[in-house]
Design a protein around this motif. Structure first.
Motif, mmCIF file in Angstrom:
data_model
loop_
_atom_site.group_PDB
_atom_site.id
_atom_site.type_symbol
_atom_site.label_atom_id
_atom_site.label_comp_id
_atom_site.label_asym_id
_atom_site.label_seq_id
_atom_site.Cartn_x
_atom_site.Cartn_y
_atom_site.Cartn_z
ATOM 1 N N MET A 1 0.615 -1.201 -0.393
ATOM 2 C CA MET A 1 -0.137 -0.021 0.089
ATOM 3 C C MET A 1 0.797 0.997 -0.018
ATOM 4 N N HIS A 36 -13.569 4.438 0.715
ATOM 5 C CA HIS A 36 -13.002 4.391 2.129
ATOM 6 C C HIS A 36 -12.257 4.541 2.010
ATOM 7 N N GLU A 37 -10.671 3.803 1.362
ATOM 8 C CA GLU A 37 -9.498 3.801 0.754
ATOM 9 C C GLU A 37 -8.905 4.536 -0.124
ATOM 10 N N VAL A 39 -7.583 6.809 -2.642
ATOM 11 C CA VAL A 39 -6.152 8.432 -2.647
ATOM 12 C C VAL A 39 -6.698 9.197 -3.783
ATOM 13 N N GLY A 49 -5.151 4.164 -4.257
ATOM 14 C CA GLY A 49 -6.085 3.461 -3.327
ATOM 15 C C GLY A 49 -6.506 1.728 -3.970
ATOM 16 N N SER A 50 -8.119 2.320 -3.298
ATOM 17 C CA SER A 50 -8.874 0.665 -3.171
ATOM 18 C C SER A 50 -10.393 1.706 -3.638
ATOM 19 N N GLY A 51 -10.791 0.849 -4.380
ATOM 20 C CA GLY A 51 -12.408 1.862 -4.323
ATOM 21 C C GLY A 51 -12.467 2.881 -5.840
ATOM 22 N N ASN A 88 -17.480 0.971 -2.230
ATOM 23 C CA ASN A 88 -16.287 0.758 -2.299
ATOM 24 C C ASN A 88 -15.978 -0.612 -2.618
ATOM 25 N N ASP A 203 -7.588 -0.530 -7.751
ATOM 26 C CA ASP A 203 -6.869 -1.749 -6.917
ATOM 27 C C ASP A 203 -5.914 -2.025 -6.832
#
Length: 233
Positions: A1, A36-37, A39, A49-51, A88, A203
């Motif tokens: 990450m 939420h994750e 950037v 990030g993730s999402g 998400n 992701d």
């Protein structure tokens, strides 16, 4: 990450002495409508990030166009979504609120596979584009000969996007079309409903840059950059 975040932040500085440039284009990725994750950096132009991250302006004009640069590979999806989409998730088109081209070669909506691009190479662009009539995951393991005639698709040459490529997205409220480095991928998506926004899913280290003006390739005839709603009144 951390490695992903470091690459995502490449070229971005928090040093207060650096002057802040005022953007002439108010459209960007929306920090109020993202997973939420997720950037968002580079003045709302880059996502990692993730999402999922949505754009901050809907596609309300007759013919809207934007581009996405695949800055770094991983799991990603590009397309359109409403604000009711699950931000998400890391795959696009798995609910009723998104319509997306995914890094696994699928174009999906409501978790139905509308198209599937088979991998190929630019040196020998002989890969096939399987155009399906829409079938669920239960049928994905069937061979082409085992599928009913109504579910067999047409085939044509196509190449999946790779790192450094530009994916163009054009929407006219009738069809959503994707372009790869200026060439129409011939995978139109129809029956899009609701107020939709640019949607970028990431992701597994993927980094996407949205291009909202100064396009790398000319938009299709009649299409223009996304305009904020006030400018259309």
């Amino acid at each position: 990450m951390f490695c992903c975040f470091k690459n995502c932040m490449n070229g971005f500085s928090l040093t207060p002495s650096v002057p802040i440039r005022v953007k002439s284009n108010p459209v960007q990725l929306d920090t109020l409508h993202m997973g939420h994750e997720v950037v968002i950096v580079k003045g709302g132009q880059r996502v990692c990030g993730s999402g999922c991250a949505l754009g901050n302006a809907p596609l309300v004009q007759n013919k809207a166009y934007f581009e996405v640069k695949l800055q770094q590979g991983g799991v990603w999806a590009v397309g359109l979504a409403t604000r009711d989409a699950d931000l998400n998730r890391v795959h696009g088109g798995v609910d009723k609120e998104s319509w997306c081209l995914n890094s696994d070669g699928t174009v999906r909506h409501d978790n139905v596979e509308l198209y599937h691009l088979k991998p190929g190479s630019r040196e020998s662009p002989t890969s096939e584009l399987l155009v399906t009539t829409g079938f669920s995951n239960d049928n994905e393991n069937q061979t082409e000969n085992e599928k009913p005639e109504s579910e067999k698709g047409e085939e044509s040459a196509a190449v999946m996007p790779g790192e450094g490529d530009i994916i163009g997205v054009a929407y006219d409220h009738v069809e959503l079309n994707f372009f790869l480095n200026g060439e129409n991928m011939e995978i139109p998506v129809r029956n899009i409903k609701g107020t939709v926004y640019p949607a970028l899913f990431v992701d597994d280290g993927a980094i996407l840059d949205i291009i909202l003006d100064n396009f790398r390739y000319p938009p299709p005839s009649g299409y223009a950059k996304i305009m904020v709603e006030q400018s259309l009144l």
